[in-house]
Design an enzyme around this catalytic site. Structure first.
Site, PDB file in Angstrom:
ATOM      1  N   LYS A   1       5.586 -11.740  -6.936  1.00  0.00           N
ATOM      2  CA  LYS A   1       5.177 -10.863  -5.826  1.00  0.00           C
ATOM      3  C   LYS A   1       3.663 -10.674  -5.824  1.00  0.00           C
ATOM      4  O   LYS A   1       3.062 -10.413  -6.852  1.00  0.00           O
ATOM      5  CB  LYS A   1       5.838  -9.495  -5.979  1.00  0.00           C
ATOM      6  CG  LYS A   1       7.348  -9.537  -6.015  1.00  0.00           C
ATOM      7  CD  LYS A   1       7.945  -8.190  -6.373  1.00  0.00           C
ATOM      8  CE  LYS A   1       7.625  -7.788  -7.794  1.00  0.00           C
ATOM      9  NZ  LYS A   1       8.350  -6.567  -8.220  1.00  0.00           N
TER      10      LYS A   1
ATOM     11  N   THR B   1       2.587   2.942  -1.174  1.00  0.00           N
ATOM     12  CA  THR B   1       3.270   1.718  -1.618  1.00  0.00           C
ATOM     13  C   THR B   1       4.026   1.908  -2.939  1.00  0.00           C
ATOM     14  O   THR B   1       4.479   0.929  -3.527  1.00  0.00           O
ATOM     15  CB  THR B   1       2.258   0.575  -1.809  1.00  0.00           C
ATOM     16  OG1 THR B   1       1.263   1.017  -2.736  1.00  0.00           O
ATOM     17  CG2 THR B   1       1.604   0.158  -0.512  1.00  0.00           C
TER      18      THR B   1
ATOM     19  N   GLY C   1       6.769   2.051  -5.344  1.00  0.00           N
ATOM     20  CA  GLY C   1       8.176   1.656  -5.328  1.00  0.00           C
ATOM     21  C   GLY C   1       8.481   0.431  -4.475  1.00  0.00           C
ATOM     22  O   GLY C   1       9.645   0.112  -4.249  1.00  0.00           O
ATOM     23  N   THR C   2       7.448  -0.299  -4.022  1.00  0.00           N
ATOM     24  CA  THR C   2       7.714  -1.507  -3.222  1.00  0.00           C
ATOM     25  C   THR C   2       8.523  -2.533  -4.023  1.00  0.00           C
ATOM     26  O   THR C   2       9.418  -3.177  -3.483  1.00  0.00           O
ATOM     27  CB  THR C   2       6.409  -2.177  -2.753  1.00  0.00           C
ATOM     28  OG1 THR C   2       5.493  -2.192  -3.848  1.00  0.00           O
ATOM     29  CG2 THR C   2       5.788  -1.449  -1.580  1.00  0.00           C
ATOM     30  N   GLY C   3       8.177  -2.662  -5.300  1.00  0.00           N
ATOM     31  CA  GLY C   3       8.851  -3.677  -6.127  1.00  0.00           C
ATOM     32  C   GLY C   3      10.323  -3.334  -6.325  1.00  0.00           C
ATOM     33  O   GLY C   3      11.202  -4.193  -6.183  1.00  0.00           O
ATOM     34  N   CYS C   4      10.598  -2.056  -6.654  1.00  0.00           N
ATOM     35  CA  CYS C   4      11.995  -1.630  -6.857  1.00  0.00           C
ATOM     36  C   CYS C   4      12.785  -1.831  -5.572  1.00  0.00           C
ATOM     37  O   CYS C   4      13.921  -2.304  -5.580  1.00  0.00           O
ATOM     38  CB  CYS C   4      12.058  -0.144  -7.222  1.00  0.00           C
ATOM     39  SG  CYS C   4      11.022   0.291  -8.623  1.00  0.00           S
TER      40      CYS C   4
HETATM   41  N1  LIG Z   1       0.545  -3.121   1.517  1.00  0.00           N
HETATM   42  C1  LIG Z   1       1.588  -3.927   1.607  1.00  0.00           C
HETATM   43  N2  LIG Z   1       1.995  -4.382   2.831  1.00  0.00           N
HETATM   44  C2  LIG Z   1       3.049  -5.207   2.945  1.00  0.00           C
HETATM   45  N3  LIG Z   1       3.800  -5.612   1.917  1.00  0.00           N
HETATM   46  C3  LIG Z   1       3.464  -5.197   0.682  1.00  0.00           C
HETATM   47  C4  LIG Z   1       2.350  -4.337   0.448  1.00  0.00           C
HETATM   48  N4  LIG Z   1       2.277  -4.089  -0.887  1.00  0.00           N
HETATM   49  C5  LIG Z   1       3.291  -4.754  -1.455  1.00  0.00           C
HETATM   50  N5  LIG Z   1       4.006  -5.447  -0.531  1.00  0.00           N
HETATM   51  C6  LIG Z   1       5.183  -6.272  -0.736  1.00  0.00           C
HETATM   52  O1  LIG Z   1       6.098  -5.484  -1.478  1.00  0.00           O
HETATM   53  C7  LIG Z   1       6.862  -6.294  -2.345  1.00  0.00           C
HETATM   54  C8  LIG Z   1       6.677  -5.767  -3.787  1.00  0.00           C
HETATM   55  O2  LIG Z   1       5.497  -6.328  -4.331  1.00  0.00           O
HETATM   56  P1  LIG Z   1       4.544  -5.620  -5.366  1.00  0.00           P
HETATM   57  O3  LIG Z   1       3.621  -6.688  -5.839  1.00  0.00           O
HETATM   58  O4  LIG Z   1       3.965  -4.392  -4.741  1.00  0.00           O
HETATM   59  O5  LIG Z   1       5.578  -5.212  -6.477  1.00  0.00           O
HETATM   60  P2  LIG Z   1       5.421  -4.208  -7.690  1.00  0.00           P
HETATM   61  O6  LIG Z   1       4.030  -4.238  -8.216  1.00  0.00           O
HETATM   62  O7  LIG Z   1       6.508  -4.549  -8.615  1.00  0.00           O
HETATM   63  O8  LIG Z   1       5.704  -2.797  -6.978  1.00  0.00           O
HETATM   64  P3  LIG Z   1       5.878  -1.343  -7.692  1.00  0.00           P
HETATM   65  O9  LIG Z   1       5.689  -1.565  -9.128  1.00  0.00           O
HETATM   66  O10 LIG Z   1       4.852  -0.475  -7.032  1.00  0.00           O
HETATM   67  O11 LIG Z   1       7.254  -0.932  -7.343  1.00  0.00           O
HETATM   68  C9  LIG Z   1       6.332  -7.711  -2.155  1.00  0.00           C
HETATM   69  O12 LIG Z   1       7.152  -8.376  -1.208  1.00  0.00           O
HETATM   70  C10 LIG Z   1       4.932  -7.504  -1.599  1.00  0.00           C
HETATM   71  O13 LIG Z   1       4.480  -8.600  -0.852  1.00  0.00           O
HETATM   72  C1  LIG Z   2      11.366   4.735 -13.089  1.00  0.00           C
HETATM   73  C2  LIG Z   2      10.433   3.724 -12.552  1.00  0.00           C
HETATM   74  N1  LIG Z   2      10.865   2.462 -12.394  1.00  0.00           N
HETATM   75  C3  LIG Z   2      10.032   1.529 -11.890  1.00  0.00           C
HETATM   76  C4  LIG Z   2       8.737   1.842 -11.540  1.00  0.00           C
HETATM   77  C5  LIG Z   2       7.814   0.759 -11.007  1.00  0.00           C
HETATM   78  O1  LIG Z   2       7.440   1.008  -9.734  1.00  0.00           O
HETATM   79  C6  LIG Z   2       8.324   3.174 -11.704  1.00  0.00           C
HETATM   80  N2  LIG Z   2       7.071   3.563 -11.368  1.00  0.00           N
HETATM   81  N3  LIG Z   2       9.183   4.091 -12.211  1.00  0.00           N
HETATM   82 MG   LIG Z   3       7.260  -3.627 -10.085  1.00  0.00          MG
END
Ligand SMILES: Nc1ncnc2c1ncn2[C@@H]1O[C@H](COP(=O)(O)OP(=O)(O)OP(=O)(O)O)[C@@H](O)[C@H]1O
Ligand SMILES: Cc1ncc(CO)c(N)n1
Ligand SMILES: [Mg+2]
Length: 555
Positions: free
Chosen positions: A231, A264, A266-269
């Site tokens: 990602k 943003t 929690g985008t990854g979760c």
């Molecule tokens: N500002 C943004 N606009 C559009 N899509 C985004 C943005 N930021 C993240 N994404 C998308 O969100 C999804 C999660 O990616 P990201 O790299 O943020 O994960 P992450 O670091 O594990 O997230 P987190 O740890 O904050 O939950 C990917 O599909 C990424 O392209």
């Molecule tokens: C509990 C928990 N899981 C995952 C993440 C990653 O976004 C977070 N910040 N907190």
């Molecule tokens: Mg993540």
């Protein structure tokens, strides 16, 4: 052992009332062999209970993750994301965090034995389709999970290897890395590291460019998962949100719009949960990832101005569809490719020639058997076009026939059409997707396998391929012939509708090229440049029915 495993998990209701800790393991191990008969028995019992209305199985994701007190990430994000996609989400909590928009103030891991007990409770009883993992605080928890999945197989495993929060706080012990690499990844259908996690999993290699992401995805794939999604949310200076999906053969670059917002967290979760939810509904992996990415982008866009907390990273609103007409009304849950069977494309010039209104033309084509309508108004005034499109929408809705608009995304939005069809020189499909949201239908005209591949990457739902035969409807239109049509079909995972010079006389020869994703023919003059639209549509329909029954007979 990649895909985790085809049989639906189930076990008889266990006597799990008000117990605290320690259930003997053996009881659960023994269940595996009793799985299939149990499903039948439960179905019968429930059919009786529902008075014969039948048993409704709800797609089910189990998230194994940490609690985020601020509810932007972790278990809370997972439950909201699955709920928003109509999927049931149960939760095994691995740690409780004290967390807000500023950062993580504390982490309290749940004892491993109690993680094991939660897993047994849910997996032994509740017919989980897909397991999604988030924060796994220790290698011990990884091992517990691997054991549970061996005892209670599920259809798919999505691993989001959460290590560090965006605020920089550590969420899993360094030793967890070895658990991921040596045990869990081999069981995973997809692993979804962000840039830092991809780097950490590979001993600190630099992951800074799209090329780095692709080679990191390939290296992580060697650890055993079927798919790897690296990602690119952290590429904050790019105007796109770029993710890389490696399917074991190819690296697909998935582009989305980068939404300018602080919300943003929690985008990854959320992304991993949406992938899991789509897999639980039966969506194939590549489409599941695209749908998940579109969901995150739309949710961020909807939530970009929300103010909550004083820290640098706020939460977003997963339940935007409940609140916004734009993202909800009249949307098809899933595009049915069989709707492409007899695809009628209206033509303003021809309607004028025959003195018909556009609504009469649409009514007649539906009466004759058209299964989808596209309004192609190259020279209408915008106001007239919107009015006519609204009237056509009413007709189409009342007959359950989808209505698409050619090229004009603004008109499609104005009349809440079911989708848009674009050509190679119109707005790119990925921009259309961004504007229309994930659930509208998008079709793209393609003449070559390369254009078809791009249409899929851009998130199109179907391809229109042609001109198959020479036609007078479009000037200077290159004819691809039946061979060109076949090449596009074979190169694409998307359903295809053939267009260009097709009518009742040659429709059968088109459908007989014998490729499963060729779903129908699109016609303009064969319907609208004729005296009776109804009878021409009926003739065409019977030619198509004839071709499909022959195809069935020859199988
Ligand atoms: N500002 C943004 N606009 C559009 N899509 C985004 C943005 N930021 C993240 N994404 C998308 O969100 C999804 C999660 O990616 P990201 O790299 O943020 O994960 P992450 O670091 O594990 O997230 P987190 O740890 O904050 O939950 C990917 O599909 C990424 O392209
Ligand atoms: C509990 C928990 N899981 C995952 C993440 C990653 O976004 C977070 N910040 N907190
Ligand atoms: Mg993540």
């Amino acid at each position: 052992m990649a895909a985790v495993f085809l049989s639906l998990p189930s076990a008889p209701n266990l006597p799990l009332t008000a117990r605290v800790h320690a259930v003997p393991r053996g009881v659960f191990v023994a269940r595996a062999s009793a799985r299939a008969p149990t499903i039948t028995a439960m179905s019968e019992a429930t059919d009786a209970e529902t008075g014969g209305r039948g048993r409704r199985k709800m797609p089910h994701v189990l998230t194994v993750a940490g609690s985020d007190s601020g509810a932007g990430a972790g278990i809370q994000a997972d439950i909201k994301a699955c709920g928003a996609l109509g999927v049931y989400c149960s939760s095994v909590i691995t740690a409780v965090t004290a967390q807000n928009t500023v950062g993580v103030q504390g982490v309290h891991p749940v004892p491993e034995e109690f993680v094991a007990e939660q897993l047994r409770s849910v997996l032994s009883d509740m017919e989980v389709d897909v397991v999604k993992t988030g924060m796994l605080p220790s290698v011990g928890v990884v091992k517990v999970l691997c054991h549970s999945l061996k005892d209670f197989p599920v259809r798919a495993l999505v691993v989001d290897p959460v290590m560090v929060s965006t605020s920089g706080d550590i969420l899993s012990e360094p030793s967890t890395l070895a658990g991921y690499r040596n045990e869990l990844f081999a069981m995973a259908d997809i692993v979804t590291p962000n840039l830092k996690e991809a780097s950490a999993l590979l001993g600190g290699v630099s992951v800074r460019t799209v090329a780095d992401m692709c080679s990191a995805a390939k290296s992580i794939h060697n650890l055993g998962p079927r798919y790897v999604l690296v990602k690119g949310g952290d590429f904050s200076d790019s105007s796109d949100a770029i993710d890389i999906l490696f399917d074991g053969e190819e690296c697909h670059e998935l582009y989305g719009a980068r939404i300018k917002t602080r919300n943003t967290h929690g985008t990854g979760c959320t992304l991993a949960s949406c992938i899991a939810a789509e897999l639980a509904k039966g969506t194939p992996m590549l489409q599941a990832v695209q749908a998940a990415k579109a969901f995150v982008e739309t949710a961020l866009n909807y939530s970009k101005d929300i103010v909550m907390g004083s820290g640098p990273q706020g939460p977003f609103d997963h339940l935007f569809r409940l609140k916004s007409q734009n993202y909800n009304v009249g949307q098809k849950l899933q595009f049915d490719a069989n709707d492409l069977f007899l695809y009628a494309v209206t033509d303003s010039g021809m309607n004028k020639k025959w003195g018909r209104s556009i609504t009469d033309a649409v009514k007649a084509s539906i009466e004759g058997g058209a299964t989808i309508i596209q309004l192609r108004e190259k020279d209408a005034e915008t106001r007239n076009f919107v009015e006519a499109a609204m009237a056509c929408m009413e007709i189409c809705r009342s007959h359950g026939v989808p209505l698409l608009i050619n090229d004009r995304v603004d008109v499609a939005l104005a009349c809440d059409a079911d989708g848009v069809h674009v050509g190679q020189s119109d707005m790119p499909a990925r921009v259309v997707r961004r504007l229309l949201g994930p659930r509208k239908i998008i079709g793209v005209s393609c003449k070559t396998p390369a254009q078809a591949e791009q249409a899929w990457i851009d998130g199109a739902d179907y391809i229109g391929c042609g001109g198959v035969f020479p036609t007078t409807t479009k000037e200077n239109n290159l004819t691809v012939g039946l061979n060109g049509l076949k090449a596009v079909c074979l190169a694409s995972k998307l359903p295809v509708v053939a267009i260009g010079g097709i009518g009742p006389g040659n429709a059968r020869s088109v459908m007989e090229i014998g490729v499963p994703n060729l779903k129908g023919v699109a016609v303009v003059s064969a319907l609208f440049d004729r005296e009776s639209i109804v009878s021409e549509a009926q003739r065409l329909r019977s030619a198509l029915m004839d071709a499909s029954s022959r195809a069935r007979l020859s199988v």
